[in-house]
Write a protein that holds these residues in place. Structure first.
Motif, mmCIF file in Angstrom:
data_model
loop_
_atom_site.group_PDB
_atom_site.id
_atom_site.type_symbol
_atom_site.label_atom_id
_atom_site.label_comp_id
_atom_site.label_asym_id
_atom_site.label_seq_id
_atom_site.Cartn_x
_atom_site.Cartn_y
_atom_site.Cartn_z
ATOM 1 N N UNK A 78 -25.914 52.548 22.030
ATOM 2 C CA UNK A 78 -27.374 52.445 22.074
ATOM 3 C C UNK A 78 -27.821 51.023 22.412
ATOM 4 N N UNK A 79 -27.208 50.041 21.773
ATOM 5 C CA UNK A 79 -27.598 48.657 22.042
ATOM 6 C C UNK A 79 -27.312 48.269 23.490
ATOM 7 N N UNK A 89 -34.848 57.607 27.127
ATOM 8 C CA UNK A 89 -35.402 58.364 26.001
ATOM 9 C C UNK A 89 -34.316 58.736 25.001
ATOM 10 N N UNK A 90 -33.104 58.968 25.496
ATOM 11 C CA UNK A 90 -31.982 59.256 24.595
ATOM 12 C C UNK A 90 -31.638 58.027 23.757
ATOM 13 N N UNK A 104 -31.532 55.747 18.461
ATOM 14 C CA UNK A 104 -31.891 54.576 17.654
ATOM 15 C C UNK A 104 -32.743 54.954 16.450
ATOM 16 N N UNK A 105 -33.557 55.977 16.589
ATOM 17 C CA UNK A 105 -34.408 56.426 15.482
ATOM 18 C C UNK A 105 -33.639 57.389 14.556
ATOM 19 N N UNK A 108 -25.619 65.667 26.343
ATOM 20 C CA UNK A 108 -26.680 65.812 27.358
ATOM 21 C C UNK A 108 -26.906 64.496 28.093
ATOM 22 N N UNK A 109 -26.984 63.386 27.361
ATOM 23 C CA UNK A 109 -27.158 62.087 28.023
ATOM 24 C C UNK A 109 -25.979 61.798 28.938
#
Length: 142
Positions: A56-57, A78-79, A84-85, A116-117
């Motif tokens: 993510x980072x 968006x992924x 991250x959330x 999916x990502x």
């Protein structure tokens, strides 16, 4: 394999992202289908959380100005926001004893943030997809 050596030299951030994402995809499958609640599950789970955090980072700093974007952020980012959330939320759930919430959230992160990502990332025309399929990529994409 030469393409990945070149990737590591020219785009180390994308290479790091690729390595952590693939490792998270493989380890996540092992955890998802393994026995839950064991020491092994918790240990591998923390490894997976670390891999996903790195993924993510790194993705937050990968930009693509060719595709439809907003300041280099494309829809696939968006992924990044989703993981991250949701990753801290899944950890809060398990710490609070909400195993059902933890399980649903982790599955959502795995399927959305990894599977999916990953499929979107490997589409022809995207940087890694072009690298994998041997087509010409003109820009940088995650």
């Amino acid at each position: 394999m030469n393409a990945f050596a070149t990737l590591m030299q020219r785009h180390p951030l994308i290479f790091f992202h690729l390595v952590t994402a693939v490792a998270a995809l493989l380890l996540g499958a092992l955890i998802l289908y393994g026995r839950k609640g064991t020491w092994n599950h918790r240990t591998l789970g923390w490894m997976w959380v670390t891999l996903m955090t790195g993924t993510v980072l790194s993705s937050a700093f990968i930009r693509d100005y060719r595709l439809p974007n907003l300041y280099g952020f494309t829809p696939i980012h968006g992924f990044t926001l989703y993981v991250a959330v949701m990753l801290p939320r899944a950890l809060r759930y398990v710490r609070a004893g909400n195993i059902v919430g933890h399980r649903k959230t982790m599955r959502g992160i795995y399927y959305g943030g990894c599977v999916i990502a990953g499929i979107f990332t490997l589409l022809p025309g995207r940087f890694l997809g072009s690298l994998l399929w041997g087509t010409q990529a003109t820009g940088i994409a995650s």
